[in-house]
Design a protein around this motif. Sequence first.
Motif, PDB file in Angstrom:
ATOM      1  N   LEU A   1       0.839  -1.195   0.000  1.00  0.00           N
ATOM      2  CA  LEU A   1       0.000   0.000   0.000  1.00  0.00           C
ATOM      3  C   LEU A   1       0.874   1.246   0.000  1.00  0.00           C
ATOM      4  N   LEU A   2       1.909   1.240   0.819  1.00  0.00           N
ATOM      5  CA  LEU A   2       2.774   2.411   0.966  1.00  0.00           C
ATOM      6  C   LEU A   2       3.547   2.723  -0.308  1.00  0.00           C
ATOM      7  N   ASN A   3       3.964   1.674  -1.048  1.00  0.00           N
ATOM      8  CA  ASN A   3       4.774   1.935  -2.250  1.00  0.00           C
ATOM      9  C   ASN A   3       4.010   1.715  -3.557  1.00  0.00           C
ATOM     10  N   HIS A   4       2.685   1.613  -3.463  1.00  0.00           N
ATOM     11  CA  HIS A   4       1.814   1.552  -4.651  1.00  0.00           C
ATOM     12  C   HIS A   4       2.044   0.307  -5.510  1.00  0.00           C
ATOM     13  N   THR A   5       2.412  -0.816  -4.903  1.00  0.00           N
ATOM     14  CA  THR A   5       2.528  -2.069  -5.656  1.00  0.00           C
ATOM     15  C   THR A   5       1.423  -3.057  -5.284  1.00  0.00           C
ATOM     16  N   SER A   6       0.322  -2.560  -4.732  1.00  0.00           N
ATOM     17  CA  SER A   6      -0.778  -3.431  -4.316  1.00  0.00           C
ATOM     18  C   SER A   6      -1.560  -4.007  -5.491  1.00  0.00           C
ATOM     19  N   GLY A   7      -1.517  -3.321  -6.631  1.00  0.00           N
ATOM     20  CA  GLY A   7      -2.353  -3.706  -7.763  1.00  0.00           C
ATOM     21  C   GLY A   7      -3.772  -3.168  -7.677  1.00  0.00           C
ATOM     22  N   LEU A   8      -4.083  -2.406  -6.613  1.00  0.00           N
ATOM     23  CA  LEU A   8      -5.419  -1.830  -6.475  1.00  0.00           C
ATOM     24  C   LEU A   8      -5.566  -0.625  -7.399  1.00  0.00           C
ATOM     25  N   ALA A   9      -6.723  -0.529  -8.034  1.00  0.00           N
ATOM     26  CA  ALA A   9      -6.971   0.535  -8.999  1.00  0.00           C
ATOM     27  C   ALA A   9      -7.216   1.874  -8.309  1.00  0.00           C
ATOM     28  N   GLU A  10      -7.032   2.942  -9.060  1.00  0.00           N
ATOM     29  CA  GLU A  10      -7.398   4.287  -8.614  1.00  0.00           C
ATOM     30  C   GLU A  10      -8.919   4.404  -8.601  1.00  0.00           C
ATOM     31  N   TYR A  11      -9.476   4.935  -7.508  1.00  0.00           N
ATOM     32  CA  TYR A  11     -10.937   5.066  -7.401  1.00  0.00           C
ATOM     33  C   TYR A  11     -11.496   6.301  -8.113  1.00  0.00           C
ATOM     34  N   LEU A  12     -10.643   7.272  -8.434  1.00  0.00           N
ATOM     35  CA  LEU A  12     -11.142   8.562  -8.928  1.00  0.00           C
ATOM     36  C   LEU A  12     -12.063   8.478 -10.149  1.00  0.00           C
TER      37      LEU A  12
ATOM     38  N   SER B   1      -1.815   4.988  -6.849  1.00  0.00           N
ATOM     39  CA  SER B   1      -3.263   4.902  -6.632  1.00  0.00           C
ATOM     40  C   SER B   1      -3.627   5.455  -5.271  1.00  0.00           C
ATOM     41  N   ASN B   2      -4.543   6.417  -5.263  1.00  0.00           N
ATOM     42  CA  ASN B   2      -5.010   6.982  -3.998  1.00  0.00           C
ATOM     43  C   ASN B   2      -5.758   5.969  -3.144  1.00  0.00           C
ATOM     44  N   THR B   3      -6.251   4.890  -3.754  1.00  0.00           N
ATOM     45  CA  THR B   3      -6.922   3.836  -2.987  1.00  0.00           C
ATOM     46  C   THR B   3      -5.990   3.290  -1.908  1.00  0.00           C
ATOM     47  N   ASN B   4      -4.704   3.147  -2.236  1.00  0.00           N
ATOM     48  CA  ASN B   4      -3.744   2.618  -1.267  1.00  0.00           C
ATOM     49  C   ASN B   4      -3.690   3.466   0.000  1.00  0.00           C
ATOM     50  N   TYR B   5      -3.660   4.777  -0.181  1.00  0.00           N
ATOM     51  CA  TYR B   5      -3.464   5.652   0.978  1.00  0.00           C
ATOM     52  C   TYR B   5      -4.761   5.879   1.759  1.00  0.00           C
ATOM     53  N   LEU B   6      -5.913   5.773   1.105  1.00  0.00           N
ATOM     54  CA  LEU B   6      -7.156   5.788   1.874  1.00  0.00           C
ATOM     55  C   LEU B   6      -7.224   4.555   2.770  1.00  0.00           C
TER      56      LEU B   6
END
Length: 372
Positions: free
Chosen positions: A107-118, A173-178
């Motif tokens: 999550l911290l380094n944006h390698t989660s593979g989760l998409a951007e929610y925007l 992806s902002n999803t990671n930081y939310l």
Amino acid sequence: MKNALDSAALETAVENVHRAGIPGLFAEVRDGDQVWSGAAGVADAATGRPVTAHMRHRVGSITKTFTAAAVLQQVESGRIGLDAPVGRYLPKLVPGERGDAITVRMLLNHTSGLAEYLPYAYPSLKAFPALADTGPQSLDDFRLRRFDPTELIGMGVTAPAVGAPGDAPGLYSNTNYLLLVQLLEQATGTTAEQYITRNVIERAGLGNTGFPAGPYVDGPHSRLYEAWFGMIDPPRDYSVYDMSWVGPSASLISTVSDLNRFYGMLLAGEIVSRSSLAQMQRTVPVVSQEGRTIDYGLGLHPMEGPGQGVFWGHGGTVWGGGALAMTRADGKRRMAVAVNMQRWNRLDPSGKPLPHPIDAALAALYSVAMYG
């Protein structure tokens, strides 16, 4: 001894960014005990009110460094495992196999593979972050909309994955930081805003930094002009905006002076431990929202100039405003710049931003500010 800060060159560089088309900008540069601050242009295009170097400003994703530091503090205390699966802490938000496979570090380094929610939160941003073939109407539609963070997270988690957990390059992806905000709240038993305020902002002695209580910026500040790739002409003021669309992962208000102080203290090991800082500086390739592949750590990314050492920091944008703060690894040379317009590039037929004189002027300012 020769003055390490060339005030005349810095003033010229700031003025050149304004002349290239930014309504107003302000900056602070430090080298050891020497401090230069300057501004050019207007804070209000209608009245001609000038910008000043001490204005408060929405700093967007620079907030991610504050969030990451708060998470690392909880890792140090043993309440969060850096390489533990996020599903251990937030099983309802990231359920099943993905919750088991995605770690806090990812999550911290944006390698989660989760998409951007925007794109799902702002329906007309159907090509975000490329933003081609989109219109600005959604900015007005959602100006005072209050978003539920778990609803936004759900949009990102249920969207098609952009990669397998841990794969590089990652995708910003902002999803990671939310999700990290929710993780902080679960670990600390308080809101992320309260925890970050007490344990990061106040620890660093940042007197002009904080989360907004509503859609307004308190204190002296500039209006924020969104150009939306030339589709809003003249650019429109979006300084009044409900920042729940990014939540406490990108909604901080600060000053260029506070940003320089914060990154200097972070790199000195005064916000997190030296070992935690070393983890923050372990980078992986990540595709940025602009489509460029950058090296990204845990809420930090590096910039390197010829023979000048590595600088660490973060950039941030909101509707109408932007900022960049970079500090040399030894903490001595620091730069923070804020601008009051965004998305000034027009788009070519394929949706790619065209070069603009502002780009070259900003690059020149960053070069003078960081490398002299």
